[in-house]
Scaffold this motif. Sequence first.
Motif, mmCIF file in Angstrom:
data_model
loop_
_atom_site.group_PDB
_atom_site.id
_atom_site.type_symbol
_atom_site.label_atom_id
_atom_site.label_comp_id
_atom_site.label_asym_id
_atom_site.label_seq_id
_atom_site.Cartn_x
_atom_site.Cartn_y
_atom_site.Cartn_z
ATOM 1 N N SER A 170 3.240 3.498 -13.582
ATOM 2 C CA SER A 170 3.029 2.392 -12.661
ATOM 3 C C SER A 170 3.399 2.784 -11.250
ATOM 4 N N ALA A 171 3.064 1.880 -10.326
ATOM 5 C CA ALA A 171 3.418 2.101 -8.923
ATOM 6 C C ALA A 171 4.927 2.175 -8.754
ATOM 7 N N SER B 216 1.316 7.241 -4.128
ATOM 8 C CA SER B 216 1.576 5.815 -3.918
ATOM 9 C C SER B 216 0.503 5.172 -3.054
ATOM 10 N N LEU B 217 0.153 5.824 -1.953
ATOM 11 C CA LEU B 217 -0.888 5.272 -1.092
ATOM 12 C C LEU B 217 -2.232 5.273 -1.807
ATOM 13 N N ALA C 62 1.210 -0.710 -0.376
ATOM 14 C CA ALA C 62 1.224 -0.929 1.069
ATOM 15 C C ALA C 62 2.294 -0.057 1.724
ATOM 16 N N PRO C 63 2.019 0.495 2.898
ATOM 17 C CA PRO C 63 3.016 1.313 3.596
ATOM 18 C C PRO C 63 4.351 0.602 3.792
ATOM 19 N N GLU D 155 -0.294 3.714 7.652
ATOM 20 C CA GLU D 155 -0.103 4.882 6.782
ATOM 21 C C GLU D 155 0.388 6.088 7.584
ATOM 22 N N THR D 156 -0.145 6.254 8.779
ATOM 23 C CA THR D 156 0.266 7.370 9.628
ATOM 24 C C THR D 156 1.728 7.241 10.031
ATOM 25 N N LEU D 157 2.126 6.038 10.430
ATOM 26 C CA LEU D 157 3.519 5.798 10.810
ATOM 27 C C LEU D 157 4.453 6.029 9.631
#
Length: 344
Positions: free
Chosen positions: A214-215, A241-242, A247-248, A327-329
């Motif tokens: 799972s996540a 995860s992504l 979500a980030p 996502e980048t951050l």
Amino acid sequence: MKLTGKTIDRFLAKPDPQVMAVLVYGVDAGLVRERANQLVRQAAGSLDDPFRVAALSGKILREDPARLADEAMAMSLTGGRRAVRIEDADDDVAPILKSYLAGAASGPATDSLIVLEAEELPARSALRKLCEGADQAAALPCYRDEGAGLSGLIREKLQQEGLAIAPEALSYLAARLGGDRAVTVSELEKLALYMGGTGKTVALADVEAAVGDSAAHALDDLVYALSDRDTAGVERGLARSLGEGTAPISLLRAAARHFLRLQWALGKADQGGIEGAMRSLRPPVFFKYEDRFKGAARRWSPAGIATALERLLATEQLCKRSGSPAETLCRRVFLEIASLKPGR
């Protein structure tokens, strides 16, 4: 009205009829949504009846403050009580709600219930202070399920499916669930489906098979790679995860929870050693991660943990406010923390 402890359950079971607005807020977005749904259903009998449920947002009210009174004072064409649901409420909504409550107290009678959903709000929050102090409003906090409360929730949900659970399986689940009520319930429903019937006892192998990929499991791998300062592991964990749709901001909060647990354990280690401190953690460290937790406790200084937490919080705020890709951050701060030198 400020709701706490057992008064929350009593209020949810039978809301005070004098209360016209309920603020449901907290870090557990899934629990916020679950309790808001419960309040809306009690008032309007449904979540999506277009004649009895109005859906607004903090943004809508900022652009058109009069919408709150218009919706709350409207009569249902089919009869019955109405509910006005406001998502993403924040302190900008406070003066709008305050004005409505003042007008409703002296104006035409209305039995509409306003349900506001918000993230975690500090004690100084204008919206929280308004709902805690007003006789016509209530503030209902939503804390993460953890410790005995989380274990009880797991047992309760499985009992509803006619299932018992072995102690080691319960420990495994408690170490992975609880960050978000919606995720917890979803994972338990998946586990019950995997068991395929009632009258059974869930074993550790069952949990690993049904929940192991799972996540939540991916998050564990990611945050431990982070505290291991394993940049390659962090890269793999982020990709997984992504890729699974996490979500980030959820990743940032999972990392912050992990470092807060390390911080707490380090603070208690002087009294009985790191192992004694680990035994006091709720939920406890899952046995498969115990060695890595001990290693992280040796590897990270209080100052280093404080730096990691500051960067995670700052990045979460940036994700909410800036136009940069979240996502980048998220990826950047995880790699920065994994690259911190010992003692920093």
